[in-house]
Enzyme design. Structure first.
Site, PDB file in Angstrom:
ATOM      1  N   THR A  49     -75.374  79.180  12.826  1.00  0.00           N
ATOM      2  CA  THR A  49     -75.870  80.674  12.961  1.00  0.00           C
ATOM      3  C   THR A  49     -74.702  81.464  11.844  1.00  0.00           C
ATOM      4  OG1 THR A  49     -76.712  80.246  14.870  1.00  0.00           O
ATOM      5  CG2 THR A  49     -76.646  82.526  14.326  1.00  0.00           C
ATOM      6  N   TYR A 138     -73.560  66.336  17.774  1.00  0.00           N
ATOM      7  CA  TYR A 138     -74.800  67.268  17.486  1.00  0.00           C
ATOM      8  C   TYR A 138     -75.912  66.507  16.905  1.00  0.00           C
ATOM      9  CZ  TYR A 138     -75.813  71.877  15.471  1.00  0.00           C
ATOM     10  OH  TYR A 138     -76.697  73.068  15.439  1.00  0.00           O
ATOM     11  N   LYS A 166     -74.279  68.480  21.596  1.00  0.00           N
ATOM     12  CA  LYS A 166     -74.960  69.588  21.467  1.00  0.00           C
ATOM     13  C   LYS A 166     -76.304  69.259  21.160  1.00  0.00           C
ATOM     14  CE  LYS A 166     -75.860  73.840  18.866  1.00  0.00           C
ATOM     15  NZ  LYS A 166     -75.674  74.653  17.556  1.00  0.00           N
ATOM     16  N   ILE A 205     -74.259  75.909  23.292  1.00  0.00           N
ATOM     17  CA  ILE A 205     -73.928  76.628  22.203  1.00  0.00           C
ATOM     18  C   ILE A 205     -75.155  77.175  21.757  1.00  0.00           C
ATOM     19  CG2 ILE A 205     -73.079  76.192  19.915  1.00  0.00           C
ATOM     20  CD1 ILE A 205     -71.563  73.729  20.890  1.00  0.00           C
TER      21      ILE A 205
END
Length: 292
Positions: A49, A138, A166, A205
């Site tokens: 982001t 991730y 994540k 997250i």
């Protein structure tokens, strides 16, 4: 059971840009204070982001140094150290560790990288051997083309510093499979956040927390307190924007919504482009339920 260090809402923090694409460091530091005041448990610097792919290594290092100093221990700091070159990942990771990051977040070797599990394990093994700080793996197959299987995750759990995953895949079945391993799971798919917390994810997250940090923290806290009715009522106010943004133009939409709610500049860096007037109207309608 001891509470995971990164438990709670780890806000995948935006990088505030000026209209010309340069980074506005004054706004960046002010945002850190605002988000900590909102009660977030951690900040992820250089998150997707935050347009990590379009930041240089030097820019990331500067943001991380300023960020860790500004946070000053008030919440956790996770630094994304992903790169295409393994040596660069290690260099970035060691730098983040050296300045006091609580954890690093590392994507699998994406873009025509190896997809077999032995190679993926070897990649994280190399990173793990280079640092002593916690590693957040991730899973975001829609972006990387690589899916971290539950079998691979169990192998990664054997590494000394691989403590978290994540999961941004959005497949709740896989998410629950992850929860059966010894790795701490952080939800990264905003659309299932409430249910991920109920199922046992230690936290998130979360990109959408950029424009609704208070709501994200409140949702997490209500679920920890088992106040499920109140949590689901809040979730219904959060959901319209989450569902809209998940359909596309995620970063641009999150940053515009954040700007509308007093967080940041709303600008993106090329090659991303701003949103249309039609999209802007949809964003304002979607976040309207958040305004009491």
């Amino acid at each position: 059971m001891e509470k995971a260090k990164l438990a709670g809402i780890n806000l995948a923090m935006q990088t505030p840009f000026n209209e010309d694409g340069s980074i506005n460091l004054k706004v960046y530091e002010a945002l850190i204070d605002k988000y900590i005041d909102a009660g977030v448990h951690g900040l992820v610097l250089g998150a997707g982001t935050g347009q990590h792919p379009y930041l240089t290594e030097a820019e990331c290092n500067n943001l991380y140094e300023l960020g860790v100093k500004r946070v000053a221990g008030r919440c956790n700091v996770i630094c994304q150290t992903s790169a295409l070159n393994v040596d660069e990942v290690i260099r970035r990771s060691r730098h983040a560790e050296s300045i006091g990051a609580d954890a690093i977040m590392v994507l699998p070797p994406y873009f025509e990288g190896p997809s077999d599990e032995d190679s993926l394990f070897s990649f994280y093994e190399d990173v793990d051997a280079a640092v002593k700080v916690d590693i957040v793996g991730y899973n975001i197959p829609q972006s990387t083309g690589i899916s971290v299987s539950t079998a691979l995750l169990k192998r990664l759990a054997e590494l000394p510093h691989f403590a978290y995953i994540k999961d941004s895949g959005g497949d709740f079945a896989i998410h629950q499979e992850y929860l059966q391993t010894s790795v701490n799971v952080l939800n990264g798919a905003d659309t299932i956040a409430a249910y991920a917390f109920m199922a046992g994810a230690v936290g998130a997250i979360q990109g959408t927390a950029n424009y609704m940090p208070y709501e994200a923290v409140e949702l997490y806290n209500l679920i920890q307190e088992k106040k499920f009715s109140e949590a689901l009522s809040l979730w219904q106010r959060m959901l319209p924007s989450i569902l809209l943004f998940w359909q596309g133009y995620y970063v641009q939409s999150v940053l515009r919504a954040a700007q509308l709610r007093g967080f940041g500049t709303g600008n993106v860096r090329k090659p991303l482009r701003g949103i249309s007037a039609e999209q802007d109207a949809a964003i304002q309608k979607a976040i309207a339920p958040l305004i009491k």
